[in-house]
Write an enzyme that holds these catalytic residues in place. Structure first.
Site, PDB file in Angstrom:
ATOM      1  N   CYS A   1       0.835  -1.207   0.000  1.00 40.57           N
ATOM      2  CA  CYS A   1       0.000   0.000   0.000  1.00 40.57           C
ATOM      3  C   CYS A   1       0.865   1.250   0.000  1.00 40.57           C
ATOM      4  CB  CYS A   1      -0.935  -0.007   1.209  1.00 40.57           C
ATOM      5  SG  CYS A   1      -2.037   1.405   1.170  1.00 40.57           S
TER       6      CYS A   1
ATOM      7  N   CYS B   1      -0.727   4.182   1.893  1.00 38.32           N
ATOM      8  CA  CYS B   1      -0.644   4.152   3.364  1.00 38.32           C
ATOM      9  C   CYS B   1       0.785   4.430   3.816  1.00 38.32           C
ATOM     10  CB  CYS B   1      -1.022   2.783   3.932  1.00 38.32           C
ATOM     11  SG  CYS B   1      -2.266   1.903   3.050  1.00 38.32           S
ATOM     12  N   ASP B   2       1.758   3.782   3.165  1.00 37.45           N
ATOM     13  CA  ASP B   2       3.118   3.774   3.705  1.00 37.45           C
ATOM     14  C   ASP B   2       4.062   4.765   3.018  1.00 37.45           C
ATOM     15  OD1 ASP B   2       2.230   1.753   5.326  1.00 37.45           O
ATOM     16  OD2 ASP B   2       2.893   0.159   3.981  1.00 37.45           O
TER      17      ASP B   2
END
Ligand code: NAP
Length: 320
Positions: free
Chosen positions: A140, A143-144
């Protein structure tokens, strides 16, 4: 807890279904997921959604989910922020279905399964759970990617679809350079997404290539790539998988529900009815063709209307 309709999931299919069933005065519970299943589903890991009608400037994925949840609550939806662990036929109560979660049970006359799908990973040596997974390897980018660890570094994304292109483009906001590594010589992504990455000076597309190893001691330092039989190493601090999804069906697998050979829930043509009476499936758990937020919302609406019709034609117990 008892209800007319239990909706499992919390993406666009789930909230749209909840808006319709609640508005139709059916007592509706949405089990959103919490730890195992992320509340809000895949849109929580995306940034700007540019193609959901009604938002000419685009809308952030989590804002869209929040607005849908609020809209469903306006009509009386009950939200249970729990992971449903198992769905069963109700053999103890007087309703049709029984769902178990860590803090209790939900009895329902009808169920709409809208659990979505989860990001796939590759079995690359060095990139597994006890290796460099979460130490530079992720599924992701949204997200990261913004983590300080990845800032001003060279990063790599695997895949050639819309997700891979979107994630590669997203990472350019933080990275020094992004390699997009694709196994074929043509991107599967839509033309607009493909053009965007091809024209981005920070993105280099490596076609006909596969990552064969992730290297690093405490965190990712480099990847080994095989391209047309030639193996070489690129120093990257981040490796992101963007290679498609697997439908989340495990809650109902033991019920012998009919599925397509690729694992997605089978529904009747032009319908959200599954092979189990009273169980409807909406969104990405049954859609391997379109997989858009707006098509998920559309099937959520269909499932709600079909559940409403089902409940009006069958008399099963009474719900709160
Ligand atoms: P996808 O379209 O299925 O693409 C998956 C990509 O991963 C493909 O390029 C595929 O390669 C590659 N791949 C699959 N297995 C692989 C493996 N074992 N090794 C290496 N590469 C592998 O999935 P997606 O990109 O997640 O998109 C899913 C759906 O969501 C699509 O309908 C897409 O249009 C939509 N979407 C839309 C947006 C947007 O409009 N903003 C954003 C993201 C996603 P091949 O091409 O060789 O098969």
């Amino acid at each position: 807890m008892e209800c007319d309709v239990l909706i499992i999931g919390s993406g666009p299919a789930a909230w749209t279904a909840a808006i319709y069933t609640s508005r139709a005065r059916l007592s509706t519970v949405v089990a959103t997921g919490s730890i195992k299943f992320m509340k809000g589903g895949q849109l929580m890991t995306t940034t700007d959604v540019e193609n959901f009608p009604g938002f000419p400037e685009g809308v952030l994925g989590h804002d869209l989910m929040f607005k849908m949840e609020e809209q469903s609550k306006r009509f009386g939806t009950t939200v249970v922020q729990e992971d449903i662990e198992k769905l069963d036929h109700d053999s103890v109560g007087h309703l049709r279905f029984l769902a178990h979660h860590s803090k209790g049970k939900i009895f329902a006359k009808a169920v709409i399964l809208a659990t979505g799908a989860s990001a796939n990973r590759l079995p690359i040596p060095g990139a597994q759970d006890n290796e460099l997974w979460n130490k530079g390897v992720s599924a992701c980018a949204v997200c990261d990617g913004p983590l300080p660890f990845f800032r001003n570094q060279d990063l790599a994304v695997i895949g050639g679809g819309d997700s891979a292109c979107e994630e590669a483009h997203f990472l350019t906001h933080y990275a020094k350079k992004v390699y997009l590594i694709h196994r074929r010589d043509t991107l599967r992504a839509s033309k607009i997404m493909a053009e965007r990455v091809k024209n981005d000076p920070k993105i280099e597309i490596i076609y006909h290539a596969e990552v064969i190893e992730a290297l690093g001691k405490d965190s990712l330092e480099a990847i080994k790539i095989r391209q047309n039989g030639v193996v070489f190493t690129k120093e990257v601090r981040g490796l992101f998988f963007a290679i498609g999804h697997t439908p989340l069906t495990e809650l109902v697998d033991h019920m012998n529900i009919q599925k397509h050979p690729n694992g997605y829930i089978k529904t009747e043509p032009d319908s959200t009815k599954t092979s189990i009476e009273g169980l409807f499936a909406a969104g990405d758990v049954q859609d391997f063709r379109y997989r858009q937020a707006v098509t998920a919302a559309g099937t959520g609406c269909m499932a709600a209307l079909e559940a409403e019709k089902f409940l009006s034609e069958t008399k099963v117990g009474s719900a709160c």
